[in-house]
Each structure stands twice: as structure tokens, then as C-alpha cells.
Design an enzyme around this catalytic site. Structure first.
Site, mmCIF file in Angstrom:
data_model
loop_
_atom_site.group_PDB
_atom_site.id
_atom_site.type_symbol
_atom_site.label_atom_id
_atom_site.label_comp_id
_atom_site.label_asym_id
_atom_site.label_seq_id
_atom_site.Cartn_x
_atom_site.Cartn_y
_atom_site.Cartn_z
ATOM 1 N N CYS A 155 61.556 52.536 -47.263
ATOM 2 C CA CYS A 155 60.794 53.504 -48.062
ATOM 3 C C CYS A 155 60.284 52.867 -49.370
ATOM 4 O O CYS A 155 59.062 52.751 -49.557
ATOM 5 C CB CYS A 155 61.673 54.734 -48.249
ATOM 6 S SG CYS A 155 61.104 55.931 -49.414
ATOM 7 N N GLU B 194 57.608 54.645 -41.263
ATOM 8 C CA GLU B 194 56.707 54.578 -42.424
ATOM 9 C C GLU B 194 55.254 54.441 -41.945
ATOM 10 O O GLU B 194 54.355 55.103 -42.459
ATOM 11 C CB GLU B 194 57.062 53.399 -43.339
ATOM 12 C CG GLU B 194 58.309 53.593 -44.182
ATOM 13 C CD GLU B 194 58.166 54.686 -45.232
ATOM 14 O OE1 GLU B 194 57.038 54.987 -45.655
ATOM 15 O OE2 GLU B 194 59.199 55.255 -45.614
#
Ligand SMILES: Cc1ncc(CO)c(N)n1
Length: 221
Positions: free
Chosen positions: A135, A206
Site C-alpha cells: 500500500c 493495488e
């Protein structure tokens, strides 16, 4: 080579794929559509709520204040700072931030948020760190490359978003990487394998998160 360097090397193609995704290209060129920006913020607001819960669960696994502080500052960053890039998207889309809060998660964000919380619940501290690392790491990578390629100034619509992520100070990231490496040294091969799997899955998610925003993904039924 350290464990975190190994993970980074294994994920190189996924990091690059994120950068080349049309959503990121759209940020660089400044031509994302209003509905794409709105969808991203709606989803990311709820995703970050899940991230806060996951970090809180991870903090409950810590046995010293230094490690607790790592998660505490991560939570503080989401609560107090990550509202800025969201505000940037809202301003360009011409909507109030408050209007975009409380929406149900679309399939990809739903999966990512729940996966992260599950690992934080059921996994070890090392697994919880591994699942959460892509992240900040991918956003830092993408932000830095956007700055290099587009060299945006304040007239760029996404100047704040790009500079926010691209010029994040790295001490917290580096502390997470050090902690991951320290835990990896003591971990069994089986645990390291799970850490690797969580890290790679989050990198893929992601990418899929950008894809979800770009395509304004919704539940088909
Ligand atoms: C999905 C996602 N990944 C990473 C970040 C950066 O913290 C974010 N805001 N959202």
C-alpha cells in the site's frame, strides 16, 4: 539480500504494471474523468477505514512501544494526512468529500479490504506487516515516477496528489521494512512463504484497485 529486498525484486513487474496502468497515466496527464475520480475516492475512503482497523489489529500483536508507535503513526497518517489527496480528487471532480463517504465497497475493494483485515486477524505480526506494505510502497513508487516523468507544477490538476505520495518521507516505510526483515529472520520457511504470498497478493490488488476506479467497477448484479 534482505527479505524485503527479495520481495521488492519479485514484485518489480507488478510495481511497473501499476505505474503503466491507465488510471495512473490519467493522473499524470491530468485527464481522468469525473466519475473515475469519484469512484476512486468513494472506494478508497472505505478501504482506508479497513486499513485503519487492520493496523489497530496489528498493534494488538505488538509487545513493545516502539512497534506500537509504528502502527500508531500509520493510523495517524491515514486519519490526518491522507485526506489531502482525496480532497484533491474531489476538487477536480467538483464534489464535496463528505458526499462520497459511506458507500458500499465494489468487488475489488471489498476483496482487498476483507483480505487485509483477515490476515491482520488471523496471521502473525509478520504476515500483517507483509500484507499492508504494498500500500505505501507502490504509492511512493508511482508518485516518484509521476514526478520524474511529468514534473508537475501547481497548475497541474493532480499536483497535490502526485507530490503528496511522491515526496512522502520514507522513515516510517523504512522502519516497517526493518521490522519485516527482523521478523523474517526468526520466521519459519512456512511463515515466510505466507508473508511472500500476502505481499504479492496485495501488489496485485493495488493494480486491480486502479483498474476498478478506471472502469468504475460495480457489482454486476
Ligand atoms: C488502495 C490504496 N492503496 C494504497 C494507498 C496509499 O496509502 C491508498 N490510499 N489506497
Amino acid at each position: 539480500m534482505t527479505f524485503s529486498n527479495q520481495l521488492r525484486e519479485e514484485a518489480e513487474e507488478l510495481f511497473q504494471a501499476c505505474y503503466h496502468h491507465p488510471f495512473i497515466k490519467g493522473i499524470g496527464k491530468g485527464d481522468l474523468k469525473k466519475e473515475q475520480l469519484i469512484h476512486y475516492v468513494k472506494q478508497d475512503y472505505e478501504y482506508l477505514n479497513a486499513m485503519i482497523r487492520a493496523r489497530a489489529l496489528s498493534m494488538a500483536k505488538c509487545d513493545n512501544r516502539e512497534d506500537m508507535e509504528l502502527f500508531n503513526s500509520g493510523i495517524g497518517f491515514i486519519l490526518n494526512s491522507e485526506i489531502h489527496p482525496h480532497h484533491c480528487f474531489c476538487r477536480v471532480a467538483g464534489v464535496d468529500y463528505e458526499e462520497l463517504q459511506g458507500y458500499p465497497l465494489a468487488p475489488t475493494a471489498h476483496h482487498y479490504a476483507n483480505y487485509m483485515e483477515k490476515v491482520a486477524h488471523e496471521g502473525t505480526l509478520a504476515e500483517a506487516i507483509a500484507v499492508a506494505l504494498p500500500c505505501p510502497w507502490i504509492y511512493l513508487y508511482v508518485g516518484k515516477r509521476l514526478i520524474e516523468e511529468y514534473n508537475p507544477d501547481e497548475s497541474h490538476p493532480f499536483y497535490e496528489w502526485i507530490t503528496f505520495y511522491g515526496s512522502q518521507e520514507e522513515p516510517r516505510m523504512n522502519r516497517s521494512l526493518e521490522k519485516l526483515d527482523e521478523l523474517a529472520e526468526r520466521a519459519s520457511e512456512e511463515e515466510k512463504q505466507r508473508m511472500r504470498e500476502h505481499f504479492m497478493a496485495s501488489c496485485k490488488l493495488e493494480y486491480m484497485f486502479f483498474d476498478m476506479a478506471y472502469k468504475v467497477e460495480e457489482w454486476p448484479v
